[in-house]
Design a protein around this motif. Structure first.
Motif, PDB file in Angstrom:
ATOM      1  N   ARG A  97       0.520  -1.066  -0.223  1.00 29.36           N
ATOM      2  CA  ARG A  97       0.098   0.085  -0.044  1.00 29.36           C
ATOM      3  C   ARG A  97       0.828   1.320  -0.138  1.00 29.36           C
ATOM      4  NH1 ARG A  97      -2.558   2.240   4.934  1.00 29.36           N
ATOM      5  NH2 ARG A  97      -1.384   0.714   6.140  1.00 29.36           N
ATOM      6  N   TYR A 124       0.240   5.710   0.460  1.00 26.43           N
ATOM      7  CA  TYR A 124      -0.570   6.813   0.496  1.00 26.43           C
ATOM      8  C   TYR A 124       0.405   7.925   0.780  1.00 26.43           C
ATOM      9  CZ  TYR A 124       0.368   6.114   5.704  1.00 26.43           C
ATOM     10  OH  TYR A 124       0.760   5.799   6.930  1.00 26.43           O
ATOM     11  N   ILE A 133       0.266  12.396   2.131  1.00 25.97           N
ATOM     12  CA  ILE A 133      -0.606  13.398   2.918  1.00 25.97           C
ATOM     13  C   ILE A 133      -0.050  14.705   2.246  1.00 25.97           C
ATOM     14  CG2 ILE A 133      -0.503  14.401   5.082  1.00 25.97           C
ATOM     15  CD1 ILE A 133      -0.074  11.603   6.417  1.00 25.97           C
ATOM     16  N   ARG A 136      -0.617  15.213  13.263  1.00 33.30           N
ATOM     17  CA  ARG A 136      -1.186  14.036  12.882  1.00 33.30           C
ATOM     18  C   ARG A 136      -0.293  12.882  13.675  1.00 33.30           C
ATOM     19  NH1 ARG A 136      -3.838  14.722   7.371  1.00 33.30           N
ATOM     20  NH2 ARG A 136      -4.309  12.460   7.895  1.00 33.30           N
ATOM     21  N   GLY A 137      -0.792  11.590  13.335  1.00 30.51           N
ATOM     22  CA  GLY A 137      -0.365  10.267  13.667  1.00 30.51           C
ATOM     23  C   GLY A 137      -0.789  10.065  15.127  1.00 30.51           C
ATOM     24  N   HIS A 173       1.653   1.073  15.303  1.00 31.62           N
ATOM     25  CA  HIS A 173       1.246   0.056  14.616  1.00 31.62           C
ATOM     26  C   HIS A 173       1.787  -1.370  15.549  1.00 31.62           C
ATOM     27  CE1 HIS A 173      -0.793   1.788  11.345  1.00 31.62           C
ATOM     28  NE2 HIS A 173       0.104   2.693  11.455  1.00 31.62           N
ATOM     29  N   GLN A 206       6.451   0.726   7.826  1.00 35.33           N
ATOM     30  CA  GLN A 206       6.337   1.831   6.979  1.00 35.33           C
ATOM     31  C   GLN A 206       7.561   2.736   6.853  1.00 35.33           C
ATOM     32  OE1 GLN A 206       2.234   3.452   7.227  1.00 35.33           O
ATOM     33  NE2 GLN A 206       2.926   3.778   9.276  1.00 35.33           N
ATOM     34  N   ILE A 234       9.551   3.607   9.922  1.00 40.91           N
ATOM     35  CA  ILE A 234       8.495   3.560  11.159  1.00 40.91           C
ATOM     36  C   ILE A 234       8.050   2.131  11.289  1.00 40.91           C
ATOM     37  CG2 ILE A 234       6.327   4.520  12.039  1.00 40.91           C
ATOM     38  CD1 ILE A 234       6.457   6.565   9.845  1.00 40.91           C
ATOM     39  N   MET A 287       3.311  13.264  13.925  1.00 41.36           N
ATOM     40  CA  MET A 287       3.894  14.205  12.846  1.00 41.36           C
ATOM     41  C   MET A 287       3.461  15.597  13.249  1.00 41.36           C
ATOM     42  SD  MET A 287       2.816  11.889   9.493  1.00 41.36           S
ATOM     43  CE  MET A 287       1.542  11.042  10.580  1.00 41.36           C
ATOM     44  N   TYR A 343      -4.556  -1.498   4.642  1.00 42.46           N
ATOM     45  CA  TYR A 343      -4.948  -0.981   5.416  1.00 42.46           C
ATOM     46  C   TYR A 343      -5.941  -1.731   6.865  1.00 42.46           C
ATOM     47  CZ  TYR A 343      -7.976   2.238   8.528  1.00 42.46           C
ATOM     48  OH  TYR A 343      -8.618   2.715   9.570  1.00 42.46           O
ATOM     49  N   TYR A 366      -3.854  -0.654  14.377  1.00 32.98           N
ATOM     50  CA  TYR A 366      -3.392   0.641  15.112  1.00 32.98           C
ATOM     51  C   TYR A 366      -3.886   0.550  16.797  1.00 32.98           C
ATOM     52  CZ  TYR A 366      -3.984   3.226  10.680  1.00 32.98           C
ATOM     53  OH  TYR A 366      -3.681   3.728   9.600  1.00 32.98           O
ATOM     54  N   ARG A 391      -4.201   3.215  19.283  1.00 37.98           N
ATOM     55  CA  ARG A 391      -4.371   4.880  19.219  1.00 37.98           C
ATOM     56  C   ARG A 391      -4.335   5.598  20.559  1.00 37.98           C
ATOM     57  NH1 ARG A 391      -5.370   7.008  14.164  1.00 37.98           N
ATOM     58  NH2 ARG A 391      -6.112   5.497  12.476  1.00 37.98           N
TER      59      ARG A 391
HETATM   60  C1  T46 Z   1       0.662   6.502   9.653  1.00 42.02           C
HETATM   61  C2  T46 Z   1       1.020   7.874   9.587  1.00 42.02           C
HETATM   62  C3  T46 Z   1       2.326   8.269   9.152  1.00 42.02           C
HETATM   63  C4  T46 Z   1      -7.687   4.401   5.644  1.00 42.02           C
HETATM   64  O1  T46 Z   1      -8.762   4.109   5.607  1.00 42.02           O
HETATM   65  N1  T46 Z   1      -6.899   3.809   4.809  1.00 42.02           N
HETATM   66  C5  T46 Z   1      -5.393   4.107   5.112  1.00 42.02           C
HETATM   67  O2  T46 Z   1      -4.807   3.324   4.020  1.00 42.02           O
HETATM   68  C6  T46 Z   1      -5.083   5.169   5.912  1.00 42.02           C
HETATM   69  C7  T46 Z   1      -3.688   5.469   5.811  1.00 42.02           C
HETATM   70  C8  T46 Z   1      -6.072   5.898   6.622  1.00 42.02           C
HETATM   71  N2  T46 Z   1      -7.252   5.307   6.333  1.00 42.02           N
HETATM   72  C9  T46 Z   1      -8.306   6.229   7.362  1.00 42.02           C
HETATM   73  C10 T46 Z   1      -8.141   5.968   8.778  1.00 42.02           C
HETATM   74  C11 T46 Z   1      -8.550   7.072   9.332  1.00 42.02           C
HETATM   75  O3  T46 Z   1     -10.118   7.204   9.583  1.00 42.02           O
HETATM   76  O4  T46 Z   1      -8.093   7.488   6.865  1.00 42.02           O
HETATM   77  C12 T46 Z   1      -8.404   8.224   8.103  1.00 42.02           C
HETATM   78  C13 T46 Z   1      -7.225   9.214   8.548  1.00 42.02           C
HETATM   79  O5  T46 Z   1      -6.127   8.349   9.035  1.00 42.02           O
HETATM   80  P1  T46 Z   1      -5.234   8.800  10.372  1.00 42.02           P
HETATM   81  O6  T46 Z   1      -6.032   9.349  11.371  1.00 42.02           O
HETATM   82  O7  T46 Z   1      -4.654   7.288  10.587  1.00 42.02           O
HETATM   83  O8  T46 Z   1      -4.188   9.547   9.856  1.00 42.02           O
HETATM   84  P2  T46 Z   1      -2.580   9.787  10.043  1.00 42.02           P
HETATM   85  O9  T46 Z   1      -2.220  11.083   9.270  1.00 42.02           O
HETATM   86  O10 T46 Z   1      -2.644  10.044  11.566  1.00 42.02           O
HETATM   87  O11 T46 Z   1      -1.747   8.760  10.027  1.00 42.02           O
HETATM   88  C14 T46 Z   1      -1.304   8.113   8.894  1.00 42.02           C
HETATM   89  C15 T46 Z   1      -1.458   6.662   8.730  1.00 42.02           C
HETATM   90  O12 T46 Z   1      -2.778   6.244   8.871  1.00 42.02           O
HETATM   91  C16 T46 Z   1      -0.796   5.854   9.883  1.00 42.02           C
HETATM   92  O13 T46 Z   1      -0.739   4.451   9.370  1.00 42.02           O
HETATM   93  O14 T46 Z   1       1.606   5.654  10.481  1.00 42.02           O
HETATM   94  O15 T46 Z   1       0.056   8.434   8.588  1.00 42.02           O
END
Ligand code: T46
Length: 287
Positions: free
Chosen positions: A34, A36, A38, A47-48, A52, A57, A90, A98, A115, A120, A122
């Motif tokens: 996968r 993604y 930002i 964020r973050g 995990h 990652q 990571i 972040m 995903y 997670y 949290r």
């Molecule tokens: C990480 C840091 C570096 C999905 O549905 N699929 C995905 O592949 C991802 C990455 C996220 N999501 C959903 C989960 C949440 O409902 O998107 C929403 C926002 O994700 P999150 O709040 O986890 O985003 P970050 O920026 O806090 O964290 C992300 C990654 O999720 C995480 O794995 O290590 O970036």
């Protein structure tokens, strides 16, 4: 301890611009399942804030920069991700946050799996509880649920349901711990030791290999005492390899029982006892 690891990818760029290539299991140390990105993140909105359980990652800022706080539960380190071809690894069980995204930041993340929200953690207190959970080797047979944080239980150990074991203990391979047993914190039990009903090991006790505990003064096959006498090894005491401790004995704080000694009566605090029957050789001085 530095637990920060970077993955640096050669930039194949030339006068036409940069070119950076990611290849699974070649310059990226896992299968990329996968990816993604930002972008448009706000400098003041971090964020973050999770770890995990199993996911690996690598995060690159292919444009701009951001500050990543990495926390292994013992130490925190902050790094800037700011080179388009230098990614931050990571690994699992690192709490990461972040902060301070630059306005132009584009973060690209390569992930080793699809995903899965259940991967997670949290909440920070769940993270610390998880990383400090007792380690129970899959080849052991542990029925007790009362085992403290950071305790390690190694191969072929058998632990009965009602045994109570404290934090940060090391229960080596080939040990057996019965039900009416209490073990404090920071206790070491070396291999070949069986802890029978009625035995109490207080904090910081060391039990050497093949130490023999007993709990029945007049053992007869198929005849059981109503209650087993209490044997108490007080805080900080150490028992040398192959010593034998007769039932109902109290070994005082910080005492040392020499290897092979047969302890037939109580040992006072700070005494060093040796021989069969064990006798006091000297006392540990305070200096
Ligand atoms: C990480 C840091 C570096 C999905 O549905 N699929 C995905 O592949 C991802 C990455 C996220 N999501 C959903 C989960 C949440 O409902 O998107 C929403 C926002 O994700 P999150 O709040 O986890 O985003 P970050 O920026 O806090 O964290 C992300 C990654 O999720 C995480 O794995 O290590 O970036």
């Amino acid at each position: 301890m530095n637990f920060i690891e970077w993955i640096e990818i050669p930039n194949l760029g030339d006068h036409r611009g940069s070119l950076v290539v990611f290849e699974s299991n070649k310059n990226i140390p896992f299968d990329i399942k996968r990816l993604y990105y930002i972008l448009d993140a706000k400098p003041v909105v971090p964020r973050g804030f999770h770890a995990h359980r199993e996911l690996n990652q690598i995060a690159f800022c292919i444009k701009g920069k951001c500050k990543m706080l990495m926390d292994n539960g013992v130490e925190k380190q902050e790094v800037w991700i700011e080179q388009s071809n230098k990614g931050l690894l990571i690994p699992p069980l690192i709490w990461h946050e972040m902060h301070d995204f630059s306005d132009d930041c584009i973060m690209l993340v390569l992930a080793s799996d699809y995903y899965d929200e259940s991967d997670y953690i949290r909440k920070y207190d769940e993270f610390t509880e998880f990383i400090n959970r007792p380690f129970i080797h899959p080849l052991s047979d542990v029925k007790s649920k009362k085992i403290g944080q950071k305790t390690k239980i190694w191969q072929f150990s058998v632990i009965f349901q009602n045994a109570v074991i404290g934090e940060n203990c090391n229960i080596c391979a080939h040990t057996l711990i019965e039900n009416d047993v209490q073990i404090g914190n920071n206790v070491t039990i070396k291999s070949g030791v069986y802890i029978w009903d009625g035995i109490v090991l207080e904090d910081n006790v060391f039990i050497g290999p093949c130490v023999v505990f007993t709990n029945d003064k007049k053992p007869r096959s198929k005849q059981y005492p109503d209650k087993f006498p209490k044997t108490i090894i007080e805080k900080g005491a150490s028992i040398g390899a192959n010593a034998t401790i007769l039932p109902g004995i109290r070994i005082g704080e910080n005492a040392i029982v020499g290897a092979g000694a047969v302890v037939t009566k109580d040992v006072p605090a700070n005494a060093i006892v040796i021989g069969n029957p064990a006798n006091i050789k000297e006392f540990i001085s305070n200096d």
